[in-house]
Design a protein around this motif. Structure first.
Motif, PDB file in Angstrom:
ATOM      1  N   GLU A 257     149.912 105.590  83.338  1.00 16.88           N
ATOM      2  CA  GLU A 257     149.191 104.499  82.430  1.00 16.88           C
ATOM      3  C   GLU A 257     148.001 105.357  81.273  1.00 16.88           C
ATOM      4  O   GLU A 257     147.760 105.083  81.133  1.00 16.88           O
ATOM      5  CB  GLU A 257     148.068 104.631  83.721  1.00 16.88           C
ATOM      6  N   GLU A 258     148.420 106.784  81.227  1.00 17.80           N
ATOM      7  CA  GLU A 258     148.572 107.277  80.083  1.00 17.80           C
ATOM      8  C   GLU A 258     148.282 107.860  78.580  1.00 17.80           C
ATOM      9  O   GLU A 258     147.784 107.935  78.174  1.00 17.80           O
ATOM     10  CB  GLU A 258     147.714 108.844  80.796  1.00 17.80           C
TER      11      GLU A 258
ATOM     12  N   TRP B 204     144.776 117.741  86.972  1.00 18.42           N
ATOM     13  CA  TRP B 204     145.608 117.645  86.052  1.00 18.42           C
ATOM     14  C   TRP B 204     146.464 118.999  86.768  1.00 18.42           C
ATOM     15  O   TRP B 204     145.877 120.370  86.264  1.00 18.42           O
ATOM     16  CB  TRP B 204     145.446 116.791  84.462  1.00 18.42           C
TER      17      TRP B 204
ATOM     18  N   LYS C  37     148.855 114.410  88.580  1.00 19.35           N
ATOM     19  CA  LYS C  37     147.742 113.830  89.188  1.00 19.35           C
ATOM     20  C   LYS C  37     147.005 114.527  90.273  1.00 19.35           C
ATOM     21  O   LYS C  37     147.291 113.161  90.967  1.00 19.35           O
ATOM     22  CB  LYS C  37     147.509 112.621  88.687  1.00 19.35           C
TER      23      LYS C  37
ATOM     24  N   ARG D  29     152.240 111.626  79.876  1.00 24.32           N
ATOM     25  CA  ARG D  29     150.992 111.810  79.223  1.00 24.32           C
ATOM     26  C   ARG D  29     151.646 112.430  77.263  1.00 24.32           C
ATOM     27  O   ARG D  29     152.813 112.719  77.440  1.00 24.32           O
ATOM     28  CB  ARG D  29     150.226 113.070  79.332  1.00 24.32           C
TER      29      ARG D  29
END
Length: 619
Positions: free
Chosen positions: A458-459, A406, A396, A385
């Motif tokens: 994906e973050e 998290w 995650k 991230r």
């Protein structure tokens, strides 16, 4: 008013009437077609099982939390040309077709250029269904080729799940609740449009039977972008009867949409198609000759093509037409197609209370406690991230359902229990050891009682970073070697990290990736893996983060590997602030009393020297 037919035929009729009135109210035009959303390169739980208010339903879930949800009728799953492979000349994969014949596969392992499709039951709460399970059924398949849905297990063997060619593979029992999320290889024998009909059934703990009913999911195999999704052709016919009743037939009969009826270029109204038929009764025709047509308007333009009937001549002689055209409002139900649019650590505060008159001093005994969590089952990702311009590696944790937690990597131990034990299957896996040697493995497909560990970028958005996230394994400490590898649809290993042949190893992860692989360990014991992740920000700066990830493999107590927190004692014998020891770093040390005393003596001597010097200077 009287009517009689002066003549009859397939194409013309004459209507007799004593009076007529033409309606002045114009007919309402039929709704416009729209496009279904095309999904072709995203992570989707194509068949998403939902439970609410005592009912089961099937939808489609896209991405990761926060998810996007679609009705199955609002999307098309496009499998691009890049998914074309050849069936291997291996007996285990003969169910896909003859050796070397073409097959199109949306793979079980995420390929950023292809659809990453699966199914899930994560939305179903634990405790409401008997056995905490549902049964997922493939009720039907239509299309130009055979359909096979299968997984590749951790040792490269196919596990068949659904098949259009073999009735033995039409149902799959799935657990429900946190972490039940499955991916597979979706194989198609020819390009074109397919309709897969699924249904989910279950029994409540009270004994009531539940069903979603059959739900159609549309796949299109071929092309490279949503515009390549070809709509199916339709045909429309029209008949007219006294009344005047206009009846239109549309094929295919399951094509959703509306039929608009015309007198020349003037709309008489429209009706929704039901089971291939649309009917409109109107008295809006004036005396004289008319040319009637019916136009099919599909609900989704990338699902079915529009079509117009042959013209039907119709004569009205002296007949009254007093009623307005009737219309049927469209409903929201539909069936087919798509064009795209495609933790922070917590602190503990100890509050002391003192009396105005007395002060109580208690003796202190230093204590040590362990912090963090052991994760031994459920869905977990090692994620990157960007937070406040820094790259942060975090775990995650989705093992408890709902919103993921998290966690700092140093506060987590991954435990591979007995269920993770297996053996090296063949010479193709020689990088793990000799054939039949024992190993412990997290497989790339979810397995009960084994933590399901993947990786995730994906973050990180394209507004934050450019290019891939560089993932590097620099060090492994433990009783054996370890490797991370993926399996292609036909069971061939693709190695990502391997400590046996030397480190560091590097791997690039595209932004927006959520993937799973096999994590294999060759001996029981404690392992510490040192990972570094780095990425270039859109500002041009390169940021990185280095973390140690701990695994307890086999017969080892994972709790002993958790970081410790020690409460020490101050000079007065009372408890002082806690010092935390983590796996990735050394804890804060406490100075021995002698060293503290020496420091105080030196400090006092220094102050006395300064005071004397100032007095001498003042004289």
């Amino acid at each position: 008013m009287t009517r009689r037919w002066l003549s009859a035929g397939a194409a013309a009729a004459v209507l007799i009437a004593t009076t007529w009135v033409v309606s002045a109210v114009p007919a309402t035009a039929a709704p416009d077609s729209k496009n279904r959303t095309v999904l072709n390169d995203v992570h989707t739980d194509a068949v998403d099982v939902q439970y609410a208010d005592g009912r089961l339903a099937l939808r489609t879930r896209v991405g990761n939390a926060p998810y996007q949800f679609y009705e199955a009728s609002d999307v098309i799953f496009q499998l691009r040309d890049a998914g074309q492979l050849a069936v291997p000349d291996v007996p285990e994969y003969a169910f896909l077709g003859p050796a070397n014949s073409p097959v199109w596969i949306a793979p079980q392992v995420q390929d950023p250029s292809l659809l990453f499709a699966g199914w899930d039951t994560e939305s179903v709460p634990v405790g409401v269904l008997a056995g905490d399970t549902v049964d997922l059924h493939l009720r039907g398949v239509s299309g130009p080729g055979r359909v096979e849905v299968f997984q590749t297990d951790g040792v490269g063997q196919p596990v068949r799940i659904f098949s259009s060619a073999d009735s033995a593979y039409t149902s799959k029992r799935e657990g429900v609740g946190p972490g039940h999320h499955v991916h597979a290889n979706w194989a198609f024998g020819a390009p074109g449009r397919y309709r897969l009909t699924f249904e989910v059934t279950a029994t409540t703990t009270a004994g009531a039977s539940l069903s979603s009913g059959p739900v159609d999911y549309t796949w299109f195999v071929g092309g490279t972008n949503p515009q390549d999704v070809v709509a199916d052709a339709t045909t429309t016919t029209l008949t007219a009867a006294a009344g005047v009743t206009l009846t239109s037939s549309v094929t295919p009969t399951n094509a959703p949409g509306w039929v608009e009826f015309f007198d020349g270029s003037t709309s008489l109204g429209y009706s929704e198609v039901s089971s291939g038929t649309a009917v409109l009764t109107t008295q809006a025709l004036s005396p004289g000759k008319h040319t009637l047509t019916a136009k099919f308007i599909p609900r989704y333009a990338n699902d079915y093509l529009s079509s117009v009937s042959a013209p039907v001549p119709y004569d009205v002689v002296g007949g009254p037409t007093t009623t307005n055209p009737t219309t049927t409002n469209p409903t929201t139900t539909s069936t087919t197609t798509t064009t795209s649019a495609t933790t922070q650590p917590t602190s503990t505060t100890t509050q002391s209370t003192t009396s105005n008159s007395t002060t109580t001093t208690t003796s202190c005994v230093p204590t040590t406690s362990r912090t963090g969590v052991v994760l031994d089952q459920g869905h977990v990702d090692y994620a990157a991230r960007v937070i406040d311009g820094r790259l942060v590696s975090q775990v995650k944790d989705g093992t408890t359902g709902g919103t993921p937690q998290w966690r700092a990597p140093g506060q987590v131990v991954f435990h591979l229990k007995a269920a993770a034990a297996t053996t090296v299957p063949s010479d193709a896996f020689a990088f793990l050891g000799p054939v039949s040697a024992k190993i412990w493995q997290i497989p790339q497909t979810q397995k009960p009682d084994v933590v399901w560990l993947g990786w995730n970028t994906e973050e990180i958005t394209s507004a934050q970073a450019a290019g891939d996230v560089k993932w590097q394994l620099t060090e492994v400490s433990g009783p054996g070697s370890m490797a991370v590898y993926e399996l292609d649809p036909f069971g061939k290993p693709v190695v990502i990290f391997n400590s046996k042949d030397g480190l560091p190893d590097n791997y690039g992860i595209r932004l927006g990736t959520h993937a799973h692989g096999n994590w294999a360990f060759t001996a029981s014991g404690a392992y510490r893996l040192t990972f570094t992740q780095s990425v270039t920000l859109t500002s041009g700066a390169t940021v990185s983060d280095k973390q140690v990830v701990t695994f307890a493999v086999g017969d080892v107590d994972p709790k002993t590997l958790l970081p410790t927190t020690t409460t020490g004692c101050g000079a007065s014998g009372t408890a002082n602030s806690a010092a935390t020891s983590r796996l990735a770093s050394t804890g804060v040390s406490i100075l021995p009393p002698l060293a503290v005393g020496t420091a105080l003596v030196l400090l006092g001597s220094g102050l006395l020297f300064v005071l004397r010097r100032r007095r001498n200077e003042a004289r």
